[in-house]
Design a protein around this motif. Structure first.
Motif, PDB file in Angstrom:
ATOM      1  N   GLY A 158      61.756  -7.571  41.175  1.00  0.00           N
ATOM      2  CA  GLY A 158      62.896  -8.429  41.044  1.00  0.00           C
ATOM      3  C   GLY A 158      62.565  -8.990  40.159  1.00  0.00           C
ATOM      4  O   GLY A 158      63.578 -10.274  39.356  1.00  0.00           O
ATOM      5  N   ASN A 159      61.371  -8.770  39.673  1.00  0.00           N
ATOM      6  CA  ASN A 159      60.553  -9.760  38.312  1.00  0.00           C
ATOM      7  C   ASN A 159      60.666 -10.749  38.866  1.00  0.00           C
ATOM      8  O   ASN A 159      61.045 -12.245  37.876  1.00  0.00           O
ATOM      9  N   ASN A 183      55.372 -19.418  28.782  1.00  0.00           N
ATOM     10  CA  ASN A 183      56.484 -19.041  27.320  1.00  0.00           C
ATOM     11  C   ASN A 183      56.714 -18.295  27.799  1.00  0.00           C
ATOM     12  O   ASN A 183      56.935 -16.988  26.963  1.00  0.00           O
ATOM     13  N   VAL A 184      58.008 -18.224  29.424  1.00  0.00           N
ATOM     14  CA  VAL A 184      58.495 -17.039  29.115  1.00  0.00           C
ATOM     15  C   VAL A 184      59.866 -17.938  28.918  1.00  0.00           C
ATOM     16  O   VAL A 184      60.269 -18.996  29.268  1.00  0.00           O
ATOM     17  N   VAL A 218      66.182 -20.350  39.389  1.00  0.00           N
ATOM     18  CA  VAL A 218      65.022 -20.676  40.400  1.00  0.00           C
ATOM     19  C   VAL A 218      65.327 -21.044  41.446  1.00  0.00           C
ATOM     20  O   VAL A 218      66.287 -22.029  42.139  1.00  0.00           O
ATOM     21  N   ASN A 219      64.869 -20.483  43.102  1.00  0.00           N
ATOM     22  CA  ASN A 219      65.082 -21.050  44.079  1.00  0.00           C
ATOM     23  C   ASN A 219      63.906 -21.306  44.523  1.00  0.00           C
ATOM     24  O   ASN A 219      62.673 -21.126  44.554  1.00  0.00           O
ATOM     25  N   ILE A 220      64.116 -23.338  45.835  1.00  0.00           N
ATOM     26  CA  ILE A 220      63.498 -23.476  46.277  1.00  0.00           C
ATOM     27  C   ILE A 220      62.971 -23.494  48.129  1.00  0.00           C
ATOM     28  O   ILE A 220      64.420 -23.562  48.415  1.00  0.00           O
ATOM     29  N   SER A 279      62.459 -16.172  38.718  1.00  0.00           N
ATOM     30  CA  SER A 279      63.531 -15.507  38.024  1.00  0.00           C
ATOM     31  C   SER A 279      63.181 -15.688  36.891  1.00  0.00           C
ATOM     32  O   SER A 279      63.658 -16.125  36.159  1.00  0.00           O
ATOM     33  N   LEU A 280      62.440 -14.467  36.024  1.00  0.00           N
ATOM     34  CA  LEU A 280      62.518 -14.380  35.152  1.00  0.00           C
ATOM     35  C   LEU A 280      63.031 -13.145  34.504  1.00  0.00           C
ATOM     36  O   LEU A 280      64.232 -12.830  34.376  1.00  0.00           O
ATOM     37  N   ALA A 281      63.397 -13.898  32.947  1.00  0.00           N
ATOM     38  CA  ALA A 281      64.421 -12.484  32.483  1.00  0.00           C
ATOM     39  C   ALA A 281      64.002 -11.768  31.945  1.00  0.00           C
ATOM     40  O   ALA A 281      62.778 -11.288  32.755  1.00  0.00           O
TER      41      ALA A 281
END
Length: 96
Positions: free
Chosen positions: A23-24, A48-49, A54-56, A83-85
Motif C-alpha cells: 500500500g506504499n 523529503n517525500v 495520515v492515520n493515527i 501514506s506516501l504519494a
C-alpha cells in the motif's frame, strides 16, 4: 513541536512491512501530543517525500495481569500510518 520531536522511531513489524510493499504506507511511533498535521510535516521535512494521508491510532495504557493479579503496567503509545504519494519511497535499511 519540531520535526525531530514528533517522530520517535519507525515501526518495523510484519504488518508494517506488508503495508510498505502493498500500500506504499509507512508506520511510525509518534509523540503522544502530535496530530495528523504535525506528523505529515515531520515526515515531509525529514525524509523529503510527499505525503497523501495520515492515520493515527492511539493505544491507552493497560495493566498487565498474571493469574488474576496485577503485576505491572504497559504504557500507552500513539502510532501513525503515513501514506506516501505514488513513486515516493522511504528506506530504513538502505545499506544492509
Amino acid at each position: 513541536m519540531e520535526s525531530t520531536q514528533v517522530l520517535l522511531r519507525p515501526l518495523i513489524s510484519e504488518k508494517s512491512t506488508g503495508l510498505k510493499e502493498l500500500g506504499n504506507q509507512v508506520a511510525f511511533f509518534v509523540h503522544s501530543a502530535a496530530n495528523k498535521i504535525d506528523v505529515q510535516r515531520a515526515v515531509e521535512n525529514v525524509f523529503n517525500v510527499k505525503v497523501t494521508a495520515v492515520n493515527i491510532v492511539n493505544y491507552r495504557p493497560r495493566t498487565r495481569k498474571k493469574f488474576g493479579r496485577v503485576v505491572g503496567k504497559i504504557s500507552g503509545y500513539k502510532k501513525a500510518y503515513v501514506s506516501l504519494a505514488a513513486g515516493e519511497k522511504i528506506d530504513f535499511f538502505e545499506g544492509v
